[in-house]
Scaffold this motif. Sequence first.
Motif, PDB file in Angstrom:
ATOM      1  N   GLY A  24       0.795  -1.219   0.000  1.00  0.00           N
ATOM      2  CA  GLY A  24       0.000   0.000   0.000  1.00  0.00           C
ATOM      3  C   GLY A  24       0.830   1.273   0.000  1.00  0.00           C
ATOM      4  O   GLY A  24       0.299   2.366   0.178  1.00  0.00           O
ATOM      5  N   ILE A  25       2.139   1.127  -0.192  1.00  0.00           N
ATOM      6  CA  ILE A  25       3.042   2.277  -0.238  1.00  0.00           C
ATOM      7  C   ILE A  25       3.729   2.247  -1.591  1.00  0.00           C
ATOM      8  O   ILE A  25       4.521   1.365  -1.875  1.00  0.00           O
ATOM      9  N   THR A  26       3.408   3.189  -2.428  1.00  0.00           N
ATOM     10  CA  THR A  26       3.901   3.154  -3.796  1.00  0.00           C
ATOM     11  C   THR A  26       5.317   3.693  -3.920  1.00  0.00           C
ATOM     12  O   THR A  26       6.059   3.280  -4.807  1.00  0.00           O
ATOM     13  N   SER A  27       5.704   4.584  -3.036  1.00  0.00           N
ATOM     14  CA  SER A  27       7.040   5.152  -3.120  1.00  0.00           C
ATOM     15  C   SER A  27       8.075   4.210  -2.521  1.00  0.00           C
ATOM     16  O   SER A  27       7.783   3.445  -1.601  1.00  0.00           O
ATOM     17  N   ILE A  28       9.292   4.240  -3.067  1.00  0.00           N
ATOM     18  CA  ILE A  28      10.428   3.540  -2.465  1.00  0.00           C
ATOM     19  C   ILE A  28      11.424   4.546  -1.921  1.00  0.00           C
ATOM     20  O   ILE A  28      12.488   4.176  -1.436  1.00  0.00           O
ATOM     21  N   SER A  29      11.065   5.809  -1.981  1.00  0.00           N
ATOM     22  CA  SER A  29      11.968   6.856  -1.544  1.00  0.00           C
ATOM     23  C   SER A  29      11.804   7.073  -0.046  1.00  0.00           C
ATOM     24  O   SER A  29      11.255   8.082   0.412  1.00  0.00           O
ATOM     25  N   HIS A  30      12.274   6.096   0.712  1.00  0.00           N
ATOM     26  CA  HIS A  30      12.228   6.181   2.171  1.00  0.00           C
ATOM     27  C   HIS A  30      13.346   5.329   2.745  1.00  0.00           C
ATOM     28  O   HIS A  30      13.896   4.451   2.089  1.00  0.00           O
ATOM     29  N   HIS A  31      13.699   5.647   3.980  1.00  0.00           N
ATOM     30  CA  HIS A  31      14.668   4.835   4.702  1.00  0.00           C
ATOM     31  C   HIS A  31      13.956   3.618   5.286  1.00  0.00           C
ATOM     32  O   HIS A  31      12.774   3.677   5.630  1.00  0.00           O
ATOM     33  N   SER A  51      17.481   5.416   1.581  1.00  0.00           N
ATOM     34  CA  SER A  51      16.851   5.294   0.271  1.00  0.00           C
ATOM     35  C   SER A  51      17.907   5.124  -0.823  1.00  0.00           C
ATOM     36  O   SER A  51      17.617   4.518  -1.859  1.00  0.00           O
ATOM     37  N   GLY A  52      19.114   5.581  -0.563  1.00  0.00           N
ATOM     38  CA  GLY A  52      20.188   5.444  -1.538  1.00  0.00           C
ATOM     39  C   GLY A  52      21.007   4.176  -1.375  1.00  0.00           C
ATOM     40  O   GLY A  52      21.928   3.918  -2.159  1.00  0.00           O
ATOM     41  N   GLY A  53      20.667   3.369  -0.335  1.00  0.00           N
ATOM     42  CA  GLY A  53      21.342   2.094  -0.170  1.00  0.00           C
ATOM     43  C   GLY A  53      22.479   2.074   0.848  1.00  0.00           C
ATOM     44  O   GLY A  53      23.128   1.047   1.032  1.00  0.00           O
ATOM     45  N   ASP A  70      15.116  -4.603  -1.344  1.00  0.00           N
ATOM     46  CA  ASP A  70      14.720  -4.886  -2.714  1.00  0.00           C
ATOM     47  C   ASP A  70      13.677  -3.845  -3.075  1.00  0.00           C
ATOM     48  O   ASP A  70      12.519  -3.951  -2.660  1.00  0.00           O
ATOM     49  N   ASN A  71      14.081  -2.848  -3.810  1.00  0.00           N
ATOM     50  CA  ASN A  71      13.164  -1.753  -4.117  1.00  0.00           C
ATOM     51  C   ASN A  71      12.016  -2.196  -5.013  1.00  0.00           C
ATOM     52  O   ASN A  71      10.909  -1.668  -4.911  1.00  0.00           O
ATOM     53  N   ALA A  72      12.264  -3.156  -5.881  1.00  0.00           N
ATOM     54  CA  ALA A  72      11.199  -3.631  -6.760  1.00  0.00           C
ATOM     55  C   ALA A  72      10.063  -4.251  -5.959  1.00  0.00           C
ATOM     56  O   ALA A  72       8.894  -4.170  -6.342  1.00  0.00           O
ATOM     57  N   ALA A  73      10.423  -4.870  -4.844  1.00  0.00           N
ATOM     58  CA  ALA A  73       9.426  -5.513  -3.982  1.00  0.00           C
ATOM     59  C   ALA A  73       9.087  -4.666  -2.758  1.00  0.00           C
ATOM     60  O   ALA A  73       8.244  -5.070  -1.951  1.00  0.00           O
ATOM     61  N   ASN A  74       9.755  -3.522  -2.630  1.00  0.00           N
ATOM     62  CA  ASN A  74       9.563  -2.646  -1.463  1.00  0.00           C
ATOM     63  C   ASN A  74       9.693  -3.449  -0.173  1.00  0.00           C
ATOM     64  O   ASN A  74       8.853  -3.387   0.730  1.00  0.00           O
ATOM     65  N   THR A  75      10.779  -4.202  -0.106  1.00  0.00           N
ATOM     66  CA  THR A  75      11.024  -5.134   1.000  1.00  0.00           C
ATOM     67  C   THR A  75      12.411  -4.898   1.569  1.00  0.00           C
ATOM     68  O   THR A  75      13.357  -4.618   0.820  1.00  0.00           O
ATOM     69  N   VAL A  76      12.498  -5.030   2.878  1.00  0.00           N
ATOM     70  CA  VAL A  76      13.790  -4.923   3.557  1.00  0.00           C
ATOM     71  C   VAL A  76      14.074  -6.250   4.249  1.00  0.00           C
ATOM     72  O   VAL A  76      13.155  -6.922   4.743  1.00  0.00           O
ATOM     73  N   TYR A  77      15.338  -6.635   4.258  1.00  0.00           N
ATOM     74  CA  TYR A  77      15.770  -7.897   4.844  1.00  0.00           C
ATOM     75  C   TYR A  77      16.814  -7.646   5.928  1.00  0.00           C
ATOM     76  O   TYR A  77      17.527  -6.639   5.893  1.00  0.00           O
ATOM     77  N   LEU A  78      16.906  -8.586   6.833  1.00  0.00           N
ATOM     78  CA  LEU A  78      17.970  -8.559   7.827  1.00  0.00           C
ATOM     79  C   LEU A  78      18.519  -9.972   7.945  1.00  0.00           C
ATOM     80  O   LEU A  78      17.840 -10.867   8.468  1.00  0.00           O
ATOM     81  N   GLN A  79      19.710 -10.181   7.437  1.00  0.00           N
ATOM     82  CA  GLN A  79      20.393 -11.459   7.573  1.00  0.00           C
ATOM     83  C   GLN A  79      21.179 -11.427   8.866  1.00  0.00           C
ATOM     84  O   GLN A  79      22.053 -10.572   9.044  1.00  0.00           O
ATOM     85  N   MET A  80      20.877 -12.349   9.750  1.00  0.00           N
ATOM     86  CA  MET A  80      21.509 -12.378  11.069  1.00  0.00           C
ATOM     87  C   MET A  80      22.322 -13.662  11.193  1.00  0.00           C
ATOM     88  O   MET A  80      21.761 -14.763  11.166  1.00  0.00           O
ATOM     89  N   ASN A  81      23.615 -13.521  11.296  1.00  0.00           N
ATOM     90  CA  ASN A  81      24.528 -14.652  11.451  1.00  0.00           C
ATOM     91  C   ASN A  81      25.205 -14.601  12.809  1.00  0.00           C
ATOM     92  O   ASN A  81      25.215 -13.569  13.476  1.00  0.00           O
ATOM     93  N   SER A  82      25.775 -15.717  13.191  1.00  0.00           N
ATOM     94  CA  SER A  82      26.503 -15.811  14.469  1.00  0.00           C
ATOM     95  C   SER A  82      25.668 -15.244  15.609  1.00  0.00           C
ATOM     96  O   SER A  82      26.140 -14.442  16.420  1.00  0.00           O
TER      97      SER A  82
END
Length: 116
Positions: A24-31, A51-53, A70-82
């Motif tokens: 429901g958020i069309t913009s990707i211009s956000h942190h 927003s710039g990576g 992933d801006n195309a999917a408007n998704t943020v990930y967090l890979q947590m190791n160790s």
Amino acid sequence: QLQASGGGSVQAGGSLRLSCAASGITSISHHMGWYRQVPGKQRESVARISSGGSANYADSVEGRFTISRDNAANTVYLQMNSLKPEDTAVYYCNIRRLWPPQYEYWGQGTQVTVSS
């Protein structure tokens, strides 16, 4: 809204990957970012990506966690190791736009439990 997923229980030294999709958020211009909270403590920033990576991390997770988006999917990930027992918390995703039109949204939280 934000929908977070990927939490769970692991042993120390293990890995988990959190995902948070914005709908429901069309913009990707956000942190975008991840925060965590344990009972009785304030919510703290874990990792953020602009927003710039550009990414920055809390000292406690630097070198172990990786945030990406992933801006195309408007998704943020967090890979947590160790993972360590002290990483146990409820993790919340966040998106924030500091320029007009300003907005900020929080995900519902996902539990991460690390056993020793």
